[in-house]
Design a protein around this motif. Structure first.
Motif, PDB file in Angstrom:
ATOM      1  N   ASN A   9       0.873  -1.170   0.000  1.00  0.00           N
ATOM      2  CA  ASN A   9       0.000   0.000   0.000  1.00  0.00           C
ATOM      3  C   ASN A   9       0.907   1.216   0.000  1.00  0.00           C
ATOM      4  O   ASN A   9       1.685   1.414   0.933  1.00  0.00           O
ATOM      5  CB  ASN A   9      -0.892  -0.026   1.259  1.00  0.00           C
ATOM      6  CG  ASN A   9      -1.814   1.180   1.350  1.00  0.00           C
ATOM      7  OD1 ASN A   9      -1.360   2.312   1.262  1.00  0.00           O
ATOM      8  ND2 ASN A   9      -3.087   0.934   1.559  1.00  0.00           N
ATOM      9  N   LYS A  11       0.392   4.323   0.453  1.00  0.00           N
ATOM     10  CA  LYS A  11       0.197   5.276   1.552  1.00  0.00           C
ATOM     11  C   LYS A  11       1.046   4.890   2.756  1.00  0.00           C
ATOM     12  O   LYS A  11       1.683   5.748   3.386  1.00  0.00           O
ATOM     13  CB  LYS A  11      -1.276   5.345   1.950  1.00  0.00           C
ATOM     14  CG  LYS A  11      -1.525   6.339   3.088  1.00  0.00           C
ATOM     15  CD  LYS A  11      -2.989   6.425   3.454  1.00  0.00           C
ATOM     16  CE  LYS A  11      -3.201   7.436   4.589  1.00  0.00           C
ATOM     17  NZ  LYS A  11      -4.630   7.562   4.961  1.00  0.00           N
ATOM     18  N   VAL A  15       3.841   7.466   4.166  1.00  0.00           N
ATOM     19  CA  VAL A  15       3.679   7.957   5.532  1.00  0.00           C
ATOM     20  C   VAL A  15       4.840   7.486   6.413  1.00  0.00           C
ATOM     21  O   VAL A  15       5.193   8.142   7.396  1.00  0.00           O
ATOM     22  CB  VAL A  15       2.316   7.521   6.114  1.00  0.00           C
ATOM     23  CG1 VAL A  15       2.217   7.869   7.596  1.00  0.00           C
ATOM     24  CG2 VAL A  15       1.179   8.215   5.358  1.00  0.00           C
ATOM     25  N   ARG A 126      -0.281  13.784  -9.057  1.00  0.00           N
ATOM     26  CA  ARG A 126      -1.337  14.291  -8.163  1.00  0.00           C
ATOM     27  C   ARG A 126      -2.005  15.538  -8.726  1.00  0.00           C
ATOM     28  O   ARG A 126      -3.236  15.683  -8.657  1.00  0.00           O
ATOM     29  CB  ARG A 126      -0.743  14.600  -6.783  1.00  0.00           C
ATOM     30  CG  ARG A 126      -1.780  15.060  -5.753  1.00  0.00           C
ATOM     31  CD  ARG A 126      -1.139  15.466  -4.447  1.00  0.00           C
ATOM     32  NE  ARG A 126      -0.513  16.772  -4.522  1.00  0.00           N
ATOM     33  CZ  ARG A 126      -1.176  17.929  -4.352  1.00  0.00           C
ATOM     34  NH1 ARG A 126      -2.475  17.923  -4.120  1.00  0.00           N
ATOM     35  NH2 ARG A 126      -0.531  19.071  -4.415  1.00  0.00           N
ATOM     36  N   VAL A 177      -4.821   2.109  -2.771  1.00  0.00           N
ATOM     37  CA  VAL A 177      -5.438   2.906  -1.710  1.00  0.00           C
ATOM     38  C   VAL A 177      -6.894   3.257  -2.054  1.00  0.00           C
ATOM     39  O   VAL A 177      -7.494   4.101  -1.398  1.00  0.00           O
ATOM     40  CB  VAL A 177      -4.652   4.215  -1.451  1.00  0.00           C
ATOM     41  CG1 VAL A 177      -3.292   3.913  -0.870  1.00  0.00           C
ATOM     42  CG2 VAL A 177      -4.521   5.045  -2.724  1.00  0.00           C
ATOM     43  N   ALA A 183      -6.614   8.045  -4.302  1.00  0.00           N
ATOM     44  CA  ALA A 183      -5.159   8.025  -4.436  1.00  0.00           C
ATOM     45  C   ALA A 183      -4.603   9.444  -4.527  1.00  0.00           C
ATOM     46  O   ALA A 183      -3.570   9.758  -3.920  1.00  0.00           O
ATOM     47  CB  ALA A 183      -4.751   7.226  -5.666  1.00  0.00           C
ATOM     48  N   MET A 186      -4.701  10.900  -1.122  1.00  0.00           N
ATOM     49  CA  MET A 186      -3.650  10.315  -0.308  1.00  0.00           C
ATOM     50  C   MET A 186      -2.302  10.958  -0.594  1.00  0.00           C
ATOM     51  O   MET A 186      -1.530  11.273   0.319  1.00  0.00           O
ATOM     52  CB  MET A 186      -3.582   8.808  -0.566  1.00  0.00           C
ATOM     53  CG  MET A 186      -2.456   8.080   0.182  1.00  0.00           C
ATOM     54  SD  MET A 186      -0.816   8.171  -0.624  1.00  0.00           S
ATOM     55  CE  MET A 186      -1.114   7.219  -2.118  1.00  0.00           C
ATOM     56  N   GLU A 189      -1.807  14.166   1.118  1.00  0.00           N
ATOM     57  CA  GLU A 189      -1.569  14.036   2.557  1.00  0.00           C
ATOM     58  C   GLU A 189      -0.185  13.482   2.866  1.00  0.00           C
ATOM     59  O   GLU A 189       0.440  13.860   3.868  1.00  0.00           O
ATOM     60  CB  GLU A 189      -2.624  13.109   3.172  1.00  0.00           C
ATOM     61  CG  GLU A 189      -4.045  13.639   3.088  1.00  0.00           C
ATOM     62  CD  GLU A 189      -5.063  12.594   3.506  1.00  0.00           C
ATOM     63  OE1 GLU A 189      -4.663  11.437   3.765  1.00  0.00           O
ATOM     64  OE2 GLU A 189      -6.258  12.934   3.572  1.00  0.00           O
ATOM     65  N   ALA A 190       0.303  12.568   2.009  1.00  0.00           N
ATOM     66  CA  ALA A 190       1.515  11.818   2.343  1.00  0.00           C
ATOM     67  C   ALA A 190       2.801  12.379   1.746  1.00  0.00           C
ATOM     68  O   ALA A 190       3.869  12.251   2.352  1.00  0.00           O
ATOM     69  CB  ALA A 190       1.346  10.358   1.908  1.00  0.00           C
TER      70      ALA A 190
END
Length: 214
Positions: A9, A11, A15, A126, A177, A183, A186, A189-190
């Motif tokens: 995964n 994420k 993270v 992204r 994810v 995705a 995510m 955020e990551a």
């Protein structure tokens, strides 16, 4: 870092870079290497497209693991301690590879550059529109980072390999994810966790004039 060994995964991997920094914002090398192993799993999940990078990363990880487990391991707990030890002990080849061809400083610099490429690429994915071509995004990120350190023949082969990248939608789905929309969320955020580790490492290397090690 057991999470990195379970079902893949992205994420979890991204993270995990949050755990690379201690309260002093020093880069913890064991966590850094473990996070990179997770990124290698992601690159390999896309087939042979990124093998030219993942194989080199694996070789660099092996060098660092030997240093971190070696007789001088007390100096390889953090990136800051490693740089201070190797620079202070003149264990870094500053102008050409000679007595210390595989110093920790040189080895991490190669990982650092590759991390910058991957950060730029994922950020490009992204922020791009749904119909964006991942091959173009990847090529742009490569040209802005790793390309400067590769000879022309490798640059040519790499950009051709990028043409085999899947569509943006499929690429986002490989992150495991959820939907492409999840995705993208995510990544927002990551990715800052990777960016923070990169920025701290970049500043450290710049302070010691180590950004252009041969």
């Amino acid at each position: 870092m057991d999470d990195l060994e379970s079902e893949f995964n992205l994420k979890v991997v991204l993270v995990s870079f949050k755990q690379c920094l201690n309260e002093k914002e020093e880069v913890l090398l064991d966590h850094y290497l473990a996070s990179w192993r997770g990124l290698v799993r992601f690159l390999n999940s896309l087939g042979t497209i990124f093998s030219f990078i993942s194989k080199d990363v694996v070789a660099k990880l092996q060098i660092m693991e030997q240093l971190c487990d070696g007789p001088q391991r007390e100096h390889y707990g953090t990136l800051q301690a490693m740089v201070a030890y190797e620079v202070g002990s003149q264990l870094v080849d500053l102008e050409r590879r000679s007595r210390h061809p595989d110093s920790g400083c040189r080895t991490v610099l190669r990982l650092h550059r590759a991390l910058h490429w991957l950060q730029l690429f994922l950020e490009g994915v992204r922020t791009s529109p749904e119909d964006a071509r991942t091959a173009a995004l990847c090529t742009d990120s490569y040209n802005a980072s790793l390309a400067a350190y590769h000879p022309w023949i490798i640059r040519r082969a790499v950009t051709v390999a990028f043409c085999a990248l899947p569509t943006r939608k499929v690429f986002l789905e490989t992150m495991n994810v959820g939907s492409p929309e999840q995705a993208v969320e995510m990544l927002g955020e990551a990715l800052p966790f990777i960016e923070r580790v990169y920025d701290i490492s970049q500043r450290l290397y710049a302070e010691h004039a180590l950004l252009d090690l041969p």
